[in-house]
Write a protein that holds these residues in place. Structure first.
Motif, PDB file in Angstrom:
ATOM      1  N   ASP A   1       0.852  -1.191   0.000  1.00 29.40           N
ATOM      2  CA  ASP A   1       0.000   0.000   0.000  1.00 29.40           C
ATOM      3  C   ASP A   1       0.891   1.245   0.000  1.00 29.40           C
ATOM      4  OD1 ASP A   1      -1.509   2.271   1.069  1.00 29.40           O
ATOM      5  OD2 ASP A   1      -3.108   0.833   1.452  1.00 29.40           O
ATOM      6  N   LEU A   2       0.784   2.083  -1.048  1.00 25.28           N
ATOM      7  CA  LEU A   2       1.660   3.249  -1.181  1.00 25.28           C
ATOM      8  C   LEU A   2       1.491   4.232  -0.030  1.00 25.28           C
ATOM      9  CD1 LEU A   2       1.455   4.023  -5.011  1.00 25.28           C
ATOM     10  CD2 LEU A   2       3.229   2.779  -3.760  1.00 25.28           C
ATOM     11  N   LYS A   3       0.269   4.372   0.445  1.00 22.87           N
ATOM     12  CA  LYS A   3       0.025   5.287   1.563  1.00 22.87           C
ATOM     13  C   LYS A   3       0.788   4.820   2.805  1.00 22.87           C
ATOM     14  CE  LYS A   3      -3.535   6.719   4.827  1.00 22.87           C
ATOM     15  NZ  LYS A   3      -4.917   6.469   5.306  1.00 22.87           N
ATOM     16  N   LEU A   4       0.732   3.509   3.070  1.00 24.88           N
ATOM     17  CA  LEU A   4       1.409   2.987   4.250  1.00 24.88           C
ATOM     18  C   LEU A   4       2.921   3.003   4.075  1.00 24.88           C
ATOM     19  CD1 LEU A   4      -0.920   0.015   5.298  1.00 24.88           C
ATOM     20  CD2 LEU A   4      -0.965   2.402   6.018  1.00 24.88           C
ATOM     21  N   LYS A   5       3.388   2.808   2.845  1.00 22.40           N
ATOM     22  CA  LYS A   5       4.832   2.886   2.601  1.00 22.40           C
ATOM     23  C   LYS A   5       5.351   4.292   2.917  1.00 22.40           C
ATOM     24  CE  LYS A   5       6.770   0.539  -0.921  1.00 22.40           C
ATOM     25  NZ  LYS A   5       7.281  -0.769  -0.492  1.00 22.40           N
ATOM     26  N   LYS A   6       4.566   5.302   2.581  1.00 22.35           N
ATOM     27  CA  LYS A   6       4.968   6.672   2.894  1.00 22.35           C
ATOM     28  C   LYS A   6       5.018   6.898   4.404  1.00 22.35           C
ATOM     29  CE  LYS A   6       3.379   8.889  -1.370  1.00 22.35           C
ATOM     30  NZ  LYS A   6       2.444   9.853  -1.979  1.00 22.35           N
ATOM     31  N   LEU A   7       4.067   6.304   5.128  1.00 19.10           N
ATOM     32  CA  LEU A   7       4.077   6.427   6.589  1.00 19.10           C
ATOM     33  C   LEU A   7       5.330   5.789   7.177  1.00 19.10           C
ATOM     34  CD1 LEU A   7       0.340   5.647   7.507  1.00 19.10           C
ATOM     35  CD2 LEU A   7       1.466   7.875   7.445  1.00 19.10           C
ATOM     36  N   ILE A   8       5.716   4.646   6.625  1.00 16.62           N
ATOM     37  CA  ILE A   8       6.931   3.982   7.100  1.00 16.62           C
ATOM     38  C   ILE A   8       8.149   4.854   6.812  1.00 16.62           C
ATOM     39  CG2 ILE A   8       8.410   1.954   6.839  1.00 16.62           C
ATOM     40  CD1 ILE A   8       5.845   0.379   6.082  1.00 16.62           C
ATOM     41  N   LEU A   9       8.202   5.435   5.621  1.00 12.21           N
ATOM     42  CA  LEU A   9       9.316   6.326   5.268  1.00 12.21           C
ATOM     43  C   LEU A   9       9.474   7.450   6.291  1.00 12.21           C
ATOM     44  CD1 LEU A   9       9.217   6.941   1.406  1.00 12.21           C
ATOM     45  CD2 LEU A   9      11.047   5.898   2.730  1.00 12.21           C
ATOM     46  N   ASN A  10       8.364   8.003   6.689  1.00 10.61           N
ATOM     47  CA  ASN A  10       8.408   9.140   7.616  1.00 10.61           C
ATOM     48  C   ASN A  10       8.851   8.747   9.017  1.00 10.61           C
ATOM     49  OD1 ASN A  10       7.625  11.155   5.794  1.00 10.61           O
ATOM     50  ND2 ASN A  10       5.468  10.651   6.029  1.00 10.61           N
ATOM     51  N   LYS A  11       8.879   7.448   9.322  1.00 13.37           N
ATOM     52  CA  LYS A  11       9.295   6.996  10.652  1.00 13.37           C
ATOM     53  C   LYS A  11      10.815   6.978  10.811  1.00 13.37           C
ATOM     54  CE  LYS A  11       7.204   5.589  13.602  1.00 13.37           C
ATOM     55  NZ  LYS A  11       6.652   6.229  14.807  1.00 13.37           N
ATOM     56  N   PHE A  12      11.557   6.910   9.699  1.00 15.83           N
ATOM     57  CA  PHE A  12      13.025   6.855   9.805  1.00 15.83           C
ATOM     58  C   PHE A  12      13.554   8.110  10.481  1.00 15.83           C
ATOM     59  CE2 PHE A  12      12.464   3.722   6.465  1.00 15.83           C
ATOM     60  CZ  PHE A  12      13.504   2.823   6.660  1.00 15.83           C
ATOM     61  N   ASN A  13      14.380   7.931  11.487  1.00 21.33           N
ATOM     62  CA  ASN A  13      15.022   9.086  12.125  1.00 21.33           C
ATOM     63  C   ASN A  13      16.257   9.534  11.346  1.00 21.33           C
ATOM     64  OD1 ASN A  13      13.157   9.323  14.150  1.00 21.33           O
ATOM     65  ND2 ASN A  13      14.313   8.114  15.630  1.00 21.33           N
ATOM     66  N   ARG A  14      17.054   8.576  10.895  1.00 24.91           N
ATOM     67  CA  ARG A  14      18.269   8.915  10.141  1.00 24.91           C
ATOM     68  C   ARG A  14      17.963   8.828   8.642  1.00 24.91           C
ATOM     69  NH1 ARG A  14      23.186   5.513  12.255  1.00 24.91           N
ATOM     70  NH2 ARG A  14      21.730   3.772  11.983  1.00 24.91           N
ATOM     71  N   LYS A  15      17.195   9.808   8.195  1.00 24.97           N
ATOM     72  CA  LYS A  15      16.701   9.775   6.818  1.00 24.97           C
ATOM     73  C   LYS A  15      17.838   9.887   5.799  1.00 24.97           C
ATOM     74  CE  LYS A  15      12.067  11.577   7.802  1.00 24.97           C
ATOM     75  NZ  LYS A  15      12.103  11.349   9.240  1.00 24.97           N
ATOM     76  N   GLU A  16      18.837  10.716   6.111  1.00 21.81           N
ATOM     77  CA  GLU A  16      19.932  10.904   5.163  1.00 21.81           C
ATOM     78  C   GLU A  16      20.653   9.589   4.872  1.00 21.81           C
ATOM     79  OE1 GLU A  16      19.447  12.652   7.838  1.00 21.81           O
ATOM     80  OE2 GLU A  16      19.313  14.793   7.321  1.00 21.81           O
ATOM     81  N   LEU A  17      20.670   8.704   5.879  1.00 21.19           N
ATOM     82  CA  LEU A  17      21.416   7.457   5.747  1.00 21.19           C
ATOM     83  C   LEU A  17      20.681   6.429   4.913  1.00 21.19           C
ATOM     84  CD1 LEU A  17      23.995   6.017   6.688  1.00 21.19           C
ATOM     85  CD2 LEU A  17      22.717   5.188   8.672  1.00 21.19           C
ATOM     86  N   TYR A  18      19.343   6.426   4.970  1.00 23.61           N
ATOM     87  CA  TYR A  18      18.576   5.349   4.338  1.00 23.61           C
ATOM     88  C   TYR A  18      17.788   5.787   3.104  1.00 23.61           C
ATOM     89  CZ  TYR A  18      19.781   2.331   8.200  1.00 23.61           C
ATOM     90  OH  TYR A  18      20.481   1.564   9.096  1.00 23.61           O
ATOM     91  N   TYR A  19      17.483   7.053   3.019  1.00 21.22           N
ATOM     92  CA  TYR A  19      16.639   7.484   1.905  1.00 21.22           C
ATOM     93  C   TYR A  19      17.327   7.332   0.552  1.00 21.22           C
ATOM     94  CZ  TYR A  19      12.641   9.381   4.456  1.00 21.22           C
ATOM     95  OH  TYR A  19      11.498   9.509   5.201  1.00 21.22           O
ATOM     96  N   GLU A  20      18.647   7.490   0.519  1.00 20.37           N
ATOM     97  CA  GLU A  20      19.351   7.339  -0.753  1.00 20.37           C
ATOM     98  C   GLU A  20      19.188   5.921  -1.292  1.00 20.37           C
ATOM     99  OE1 GLU A  20      23.926   7.348  -2.331  1.00 20.37           O
ATOM    100  OE2 GLU A  20      23.315   9.008  -1.015  1.00 20.37           O
ATOM    101  N   LYS A  21      19.308   4.934  -0.407  1.00 20.40           N
ATOM    102  CA  LYS A  21      19.146   3.535  -0.812  1.00 20.40           C
ATOM    103  C   LYS A  21      17.722   3.280  -1.314  1.00 20.40           C
ATOM    104  CE  LYS A  21      20.920   0.548   1.971  1.00 20.40           C
ATOM    105  NZ  LYS A  21      21.129  -0.342   3.168  1.00 20.40           N
ATOM    106  N   ILE A  22      16.746   3.826  -0.583  1.00 19.92           N
ATOM    107  CA  ILE A  22      15.348   3.648  -0.994  1.00 19.92           C
ATOM    108  C   ILE A  22      15.090   4.348  -2.326  1.00 19.92           C
ATOM    109  CG2 ILE A  22      12.962   4.222  -0.368  1.00 19.92           C
ATOM    110  CD1 ILE A  22      13.853   3.895   2.591  1.00 19.92           C
ATOM    111  N   PHE A  23      15.648   5.549  -2.479  1.00 21.16           N
ATOM    112  CA  PHE A  23      15.476   6.308  -3.719  1.00 21.16           C
ATOM    113  C   PHE A  23      15.986   5.513  -4.919  1.00 21.16           C
ATOM    114  CE2 PHE A  23      17.145   9.092  -6.986  1.00 21.16           C
ATOM    115  CZ  PHE A  23      16.095   9.969  -7.209  1.00 21.16           C
ATOM    116  N   LEU A  24      17.168   4.937  -4.801  1.00 19.60           N
ATOM    117  CA  LEU A  24      17.777   4.218  -5.924  1.00 19.60           C
ATOM    118  C   LEU A  24      16.992   2.968  -6.300  1.00 19.60           C
ATOM    119  CD1 LEU A  24      21.534   4.570  -4.922  1.00 19.60           C
ATOM    120  CD2 LEU A  24      20.336   5.771  -6.756  1.00 19.60           C
ATOM    121  N   ASN A  25      16.273   2.400  -5.341  1.00 22.33           N
ATOM    122  CA  ASN A  25      15.471   1.202  -5.628  1.00 22.33           C
ATOM    123  C   ASN A  25      14.050   1.534  -6.066  1.00 22.33           C
ATOM    124  OD1 ASN A  25      17.511  -0.667  -5.001  1.00 22.33           O
ATOM    125  ND2 ASN A  25      17.094  -0.474  -2.806  1.00 22.33           N
ATOM    126  N   ASP A  26      13.691   2.809  -5.977  1.00 19.34           N
ATOM    127  CA  ASP A  26      12.327   3.247  -6.312  1.00 19.34           C
ATOM    128  C   ASP A  26      12.258   3.586  -7.799  1.00 19.34           C
ATOM    129  OD1 ASP A  26       9.732   4.220  -6.249  1.00 19.34           O
ATOM    130  OD2 ASP A  26      10.321   6.172  -5.397  1.00 19.34           O
TER     131      ASP A  26
END
Length: 411
Positions: A164-189
């Motif tokens: 569910d895309l809505k729930l995936k966005k909620l999970i994304l917003n839970k990361f505290n160290r966004k700079e560390l993990y968002y790049e990996k998620i971005f490249l796989n998206d």
């Protein structure tokens, strides 16, 4: 007295002074539920409290007794009894044992109890296991809210499992160290579902350039521009292959004045020059570049930014654009210089601004007697309410009837 007095204050006084044996007798035999309920506050006997929680005829007494207990195993027994006998959600909230809460969630169909259990859960493994087991998105969303933002392994597993895309966005917003993990998620998206969220925390300049020049929506590309370093912001400003709104955004967030001045000197886009020039504070550059630029808008902006009062009169004399001259005279506070400028000024709009800027009544009176009388408007004469010397010539000789009447009313 304790049995028969109807005053709750009197009853409370006696109850708190009874010994435990008397309190037990009252709690087990008194016909008044209020008396039985009040007695529980002073009872220390755990077995008696359990007896009352299980067997008293009153819902309020049973709940009052259970509120004094701290026994997860006993709470299990209460929750598994008939539904009408207890506020089970309230009892659930008293349970500390995470395994007990997990087990209850697995066997209950009650939405109310599930919500109460989720609220009490903190063990991340149990929360994740329930998240995997749960089919309803409503409860998965509640479980996501209980995820710890520092437990990135669980968050990544949940993100990858969720469809569910809505729930995936909620999970994304839970990361505290966004700079560390968002790049990996971005490249796989690869479908760019979350690029608008993840790109905000990406600092990898190569990835940001791929976004800016890639097949992404405008909002995502703007966010990528905002994360470029100063050098790369400068580099894209004059790239004509790039959408103009991105180049303007780049200029607006450049802080390095050397880059901004370079843009002003090399760019042929007046709007881009104005954007860069508006952020420059270097007085020498403002005077040298801005006041001598061939575009009147740039010169006007330079005039607005200059603090060189000595050169303002000279600028007013040399400036060819009436709008720019009007801006100059607004900044001049020397009445003598304003009069000199007025003598050579041909534009009526600029003349009016000069008239309104002059403060000296004596100078204004001289102007009234000359050819400048009809330049005065209501705003300029209102400053001199009650001054007959100035207002009388206006009342007698101004070419507008409305001004003559206004002058009369101010005398």
């Amino acid at each position: 007295i304790a049995y028969n007095d109807k005053s709750p204050h009197i009853r409370e006084y006696f109850l708190k002074n009874f010994n435990q044996a008397a309190l037990k007798h009252i709690a087990l035999t008194d016909p008044s539920l209020e008396v039985r309920k009040s007695s529980i506050k002073y009872i220390n006997d755990i077995e008696l409290l359990k007896n009352l929680a299980l067997n008293d005829s009153s819902f309020d007494v049973r709940m009052e007794a259970s509120d004094k207990l701290k026994d997860d195993e006993f709470f299990k027994k209460l929750i598994q009894s008939e539904s009408y006998r207890y506020d089970k959600a309230k009892i659930i909230k008293k349970i500390d044992n995470q395994k007990t809460l997990f087990d209850f969630y697995s066997i209950t169909d009650s939405y109310v109890l599930k919500e109460a259990i989720i609220e009490g859960l903190s063990n991340q493994e149990y929360i994740f296991d329930l998240y995997v087991m749960e089919d309803l998105s409503f409860f998965r969303e509640l479980l996501i809210s209980r995820f710890d933002g520092n437990d990135e392994d669980i968050l990544l597993k949940a993100f990858n499992l969720e469809t569910d895309l809505k729930l995936k966005k909620l999970i994304l917003n839970k990361f505290n160290r966004k700079e560390l993990y968002y790049e990996k998620i971005f490249l796989n998206d690869l479908a760019h579902h979350f690029s608008g969220i993840t790109v905000e925390y990406i600092r990898n300049q190569e990835i940001l350039f791929d976004v800016i020049y890639g097949d992404y929506d405008d909002e995502t590309r703007l966010k990528a521009v905002c994360n470029l370093n100063q050098e790369n912001l400068f580099n894209i400003c004059d790239d004509l292959s790039l959408d103009e709104f991105l180049r303007f955004k780049a200029v607006s967030i450049i802080e390095n004045e050397n880059y901004l001045m370079d843009i002003c000197e090399k760019s042929r886009n007046v709007s881009l020059i104005l954007s860069a020039f508006s952020s420059i504070k270097n007085h020498e550059f403002i005077s040298g570049f801005g006041l001598n630029h061939d575009n009147w808008k740039v010169r006007s902006l330079a005039i607005a930014k200059t603090d060189d009062k000595d050169s303002l009169a000279e600028i007013a004399s040399d400036e060819t654009c009436w709008f720019a001259r009007k801006m100059v005279v607004k900044k001049i506070k020397d009445d003598g210089k304003l009069v000199e400028i007025l003598k050579n000024e041909k534009n009526r709009q600029v003349q009016k601004v000069i008239i309104n800027s002059i403060e000296s009544p004596e100078i204004l009176l001289d102007l009234f007697k000359s050819d400048y009388l009809n330049l005065f408007d209501i705003k300029s004469i209102e400053r001199f309410a009650g001054n007959e010397d100035i207002l009388t010539p206006v009342a007698l000789n101004h070419n507008l009837d409305s001004l003559r009447k206004k002058a009369v009313s101010l005398i």
